[in-house]
Design an enzyme around this catalytic site. Structure first.
Site, PDB file in Angstrom:
ATOM      1  CG  HIS A 197     -39.294 128.019   6.018  1.00 27.17           C
ATOM      2  ND1 HIS A 197     -39.257 128.545   4.761  1.00 27.17           N
ATOM      3  CD2 HIS A 197     -38.112 127.385   6.169  1.00 27.17           C
ATOM      4  CE1 HIS A 197     -38.113 128.256   4.176  1.00 27.17           C
ATOM      5  NE2 HIS A 197     -37.394 127.545   5.019  1.00 27.17           N
ATOM      6  CE1 TYR A 249     -36.222 127.845   1.078  1.00 24.94           C
ATOM      7  CE2 TYR A 249     -36.557 125.927  -0.306  1.00 24.94           C
ATOM      8  CZ  TYR A 249     -36.200 126.478   0.902  1.00 24.94           C
ATOM      9  OH  TYR A 249     -35.808 125.656   1.925  1.00 24.94           O
ATOM     10  CG  ASP A 258     -37.484 120.861   0.717  1.00 25.64           C
ATOM     11  OD1 ASP A 258     -38.126 120.346   1.634  1.00 25.64           O
ATOM     12  OD2 ASP A 258     -36.999 122.016   0.782  1.00 25.64           O
ATOM     13  CE  LYS A 288     -38.592 123.558   3.658  1.00 25.96           C
ATOM     14  NZ  LYS A 288     -38.363 123.650   2.211  1.00 25.96           N
TER      15      LYS A 288
END
Length: 272
Positions: A111, A53, A48, A78
């Site tokens: 997200h 990120y 994931d 996401k």
């Protein structure tokens, strides 16, 4: 460890491994690459990540270098919370696909229902624009399943009332003592699988004395107890770790929490 290859079935028939390897807050580059490489080596088959990120490139590189067939690895990313128009969502999706460089995504999520800096603000109209992009990439085959993250009941209803393709997943913050019962029930009643990010409360519950007592009863760590709890609640945990030992231990959960202990854990309120 068969739990890593056991799978839930999403509403569209896609199989998703019951434990995912989370990469939130893992720095891009060598740290992410080695963590994902070790996870795949130890048997994880569900990774994931997210545009936000900033480690998608490292995740993609580890997946490509794993020696595993692409079909053996389930990868989630996401659309960033700040992308609240069709055009911006499309741009971010294209960047994600370029970053990962793995041909297709298994799961793509919005997200959050609002930009992070505007937590709780109503973006109902804008979310429908983003969902139009989600349906488009799903229909194209570039994404095998689509869903949402951090959506509450009203946010979910907004999508359900206007969508052509219903979300298949809602990824939320979920751990012992913080299980969002209203959101979880509404999602599950509408055939959405609930995924638990931060199933260890970013480490905040690991020193909880009540949890330590129950963990000792099963000769496991609080982390292992917490991950097992999610599974027994029918929720998909996404534990994060960077050390090989922790990555291994998080999947070593071949035990069953008794119904009595589950009921007790359900009553706890732990620090958010």
């Amino acid at each position: 460890m068969t739990v890593l290859t056991d799978a839930y079935t999403l509403s569209n028939g896609i199989k998703i491994p019951k434990i995912g390897f989370g990469t939130w807050q893992i720095p891009a580059g060598k740290v992410t690459y080695e963590a994902v490489t070790n996870a795949l080596k130890l048997g994880y088959r569900h990774i994931d990540t997210a545009w936000a990120y900033h480690n998608e490139k490292s995740v993609g590189e580890a997946v490509r270098d794993s020696g595993l067939d692409r079909s053996e690895i389930f990868v989630t990313s996401k659309c960033p919370a700040e992308a609240k128009s069709y055009a911006s969502a499309k741009k971010r999706f294209e960047e994600t696909m370029e970053n990962l460089d793995i041909d297709y995504l298994d799961l793509y999520l919005i997200h959050a229902p609002w930009p992070w800096a505007e937590w709780g603000t109503d973006y109902s109209k804008e979310n429908l624009e983003v969902w139009r992009l989600m349906e488009e990439v799903y229909q194209s085959g570039k994404v095998k399943a689509i869903g949402i993250s951090n959506f509450n009941v009203s946010d979910m209803k907004n999508i359900f009332e206007h969508c052509t393709v219903k979300p298949m997943v809602n990824q939320i913050r979920y751990f012992i003592g913080f299980t969002e019962p209203d959101i979880t029930k509404y999602a599950e009643d509408n055939d959405l699988l609930v995924e638990a990010y931060s199933p260890l409360a970013t480490g905040k519950i690991l020193n909880n004395s009540e949890l330590q007592k129950i963990a000792e009863k099963y000769s496991v760590s609080v982390a292992q107890l917490s991950i097992r709890y999610c599974l027994q609640k029918g929720v998909l945990p996404l534990p994060k770790a960077t050390s090989e030992a922790h990555i291994r231990n998080n999947a070593d959960i071949d035990f069953t929490i008794s119904e009595q202990d589950i009921a007790y854990l359900d009553t706890l309120t732990t620090s958010r």
